[in-house]
Design an enzyme around this catalytic site. Structure first.
Site, short mmCIF file in Angstrom:
data_model
loop_
_atom_site.label_atom_id
_atom_site.label_comp_id
_atom_site.label_asym_id
_atom_site.label_seq_id
_atom_site.Cartn_x
_atom_site.Cartn_y
_atom_site.Cartn_z
N ASP A 301 -44.80 30.57 -5.46
CA ASP A 301 -45.78 31.03 -4.48
C ASP A 301 -46.36 29.82 -3.77
O ASP A 301 -46.98 28.96 -4.41
CB ASP A 301 -46.87 31.83 -5.19
CG ASP A 301 -47.87 32.46 -4.23
OD1 ASP A 301 -47.84 32.11 -3.03
OD2 ASP A 301 -48.68 33.28 -4.68
N CYS A 373 -43.93 35.43 13.50
CA CYS A 373 -43.24 36.32 14.43
C CYS A 373 -44.16 37.48 14.77
O CYS A 373 -43.75 38.64 14.80
CB CYS A 373 -41.91 36.80 13.86
SG CYS A 373 -42.02 37.63 12.26
#
Length: 434
Positions: A301, A373
């Site tokens: 992570d 995005c």
């Protein structure tokens, strides 16, 4: 083709009701089809079914006195696909209707074949009036959820209609030539010789554009690692990193590995590709192998560096942050079905955590590239503005993001979907004071 329609209806139902991604739904059923033409038809049905679900799902509700979506959800999905074949894919009317009716039987619902036939033929009879109804309703016409249309109208009041239209337009297939093995010109020539309409992109250094979508694994050069599939907007990232041989680089959210590969195609780097999804990281490793590239890969992570960082600082960090993906709806139309308004704050909180966790890993004088995005300022310019305000040694380098990367939006640049034929992406460059 009736079995293809039946498979598509089952898969589309999984996307809509089961929350399965379009990519996974296709991968689950495509192996059951031996013919490449059947797989291409399945892909077209699924993509256009997801793209136009919100329109034709609502229209079917107007045409049926007793809705099917609860008691016969797969047949309801088949009806959506029937309308898509007629109105979007423009298949011959007889073939679309007869094939869809036959698919009802393939789904072991022969008692509903008459209803399916009647509804599709009613659509054909009343098409002009029904399309007028669609045209008068912004949500039906755009096939976007209300919350997203409202958000886009707030964030991009002058561009909302163009964004909605771009999300519904077909996107060209863009390849990235592996410059260690070929050039865009040589790759385009090879594809043209094989009968594919391919052109070298006008200004992207490594891009080749194909007019039509296809199974890229069957294209010449794929098995030899000469190219990857990557939209032009994503191909801009290595330019922002200002790479040089020997730099230590972290790709913090690396899977599926496209940007990692692009960086390694450009330069010889000490690169760590990190992602918390081990399965997707394995796929990224396989792709690097195909391309003849190597990188250190770790499952971890990015928001918890203590679990994976070796205490050696990075010269460059690429954070292609998890986000709403609202800039790539034209390629992933299921996003409009799966995303909810509450997801934006959750993703913004995760982005903030990632920025704070990764910043100490960057050496003084180093550069962090933040990209998403998304087209939503809360995840983009607003996110970077908040980070700069709470991070004294973080300095925005706005000049490092060229004007061709999109319009200036405060702390970065935003490309909107469809502009220059690319997806919607945000870019910002932040450097650490010495």
């Amino acid at each position: 083709m009736s079995d293809v329609r039946a498979l598509a209806a089952q898969a589309l139902d999984q996307v809509v009701r089961g929350g399965v991604s379009l990519r996974i739904a296709f991968a689950q059923v495509a192996p059951r089809l031996a013919d490449s033409r059947d797989r291409a038809f399945l892909s077209a049905l699924l993509h256009e079914g997801a793209r136009w679900w919100l329109r034709y799902d609502a229209l079917i509700g107007r045409l049926l006195q007793k809705p099917l979506h609860r008691r016969e959800p797969v047949v309801h999905a088949l009806l959506v696909l029937g309308l898509v074949q007629l109105a979007v894919l423009a298949l011959p009317e007889y073939a679309a209707v007869a094939g869809t009716v036959e698919a009802t039987r393939a789904l072991k619902r022969p008692q509903l074949a008459g209803l399916v036939n009647a509804l599709l033929r009613r659509f054909l009879r009343e098409r002009v009036a029904l399309e007028a109804v669609i045209g008068s309703d912004r949500l039906l016409f755009s096939s976007h959820p209300a919350w997203l249309v409202q958000q886009l109208a707030r964030d991009w009041p002058d561009d909302v209609e163009a964004i909605l239209a771009a999300n519904n337009a077909p996107a060209a297939l863009v390849l990235r030539a592996n410059r260690r093995r070929t050039t865009p010109a040589v790759l385009a020539e090879r594809l043209l010789a094989a009968g594919h309409a391919a052109t070298v992109h006008g200004w992207l250094a490594d891009a080749v554009v194909l007019e039509d979508s296809t199974d890229v694994t069957h294209l010449p050069g794929y098995a030899q690692g000469e190219f990857s599939v990557q939209d032009g907007a994503a191909q801009l990232m290595p330019d922002l990193l200002d790479l040089r041989d020997g730099l230590r680089v972290l790709d913090a959210c690396a899977a599926p590995g496209g940007k990692t590969a692009h960086c390694l195609e450009r330069n010889t780097l000490d690169l760590l590709a990190l992602d918390r999804d081990s399965q997707r990281l394995t796929q990224a490793r396989d792709n690097l192998t195909r391309l003849g590239l190597r990188a250190e890969m770790k499952t971890g992570d990015a928001a918890q560096p203590s679990a994976w960082w070796d205490r050696r600082p990075f010269d460059r960090i690429l954070l292609d942050a998890p986000c709403s993906a609202t800039g790539v709806i034209r390629r992933q139309p299921d996003i409009r079905l799966h995303r909810r308004s509450g997801d934006i704050e959750r993703s913004a909180a995760e982005q903030s955590q990632l920025l704070d966790a990764l910043w100490p890993l960057l050496r003084p004088g180093g550069r962090l590239v933040y990209a998403t995005c998304s087209v939503l300022p809360r995840e983009n310019a607003g996110q970077i503005a908040a980070f700069l305000a709470r991070t004294p040694d973080a300095q925005l380098n706005h000049d490092a993001v060229p004007a061709r990367f999109g319009r200036a939006v405060g702390t970065g640049r935003q490309n909107l979907p469809g502009v220059d034929g690319m997806d919607g992406f945000f870019y910002a460059v932040v450097e650490k004071a010495n």
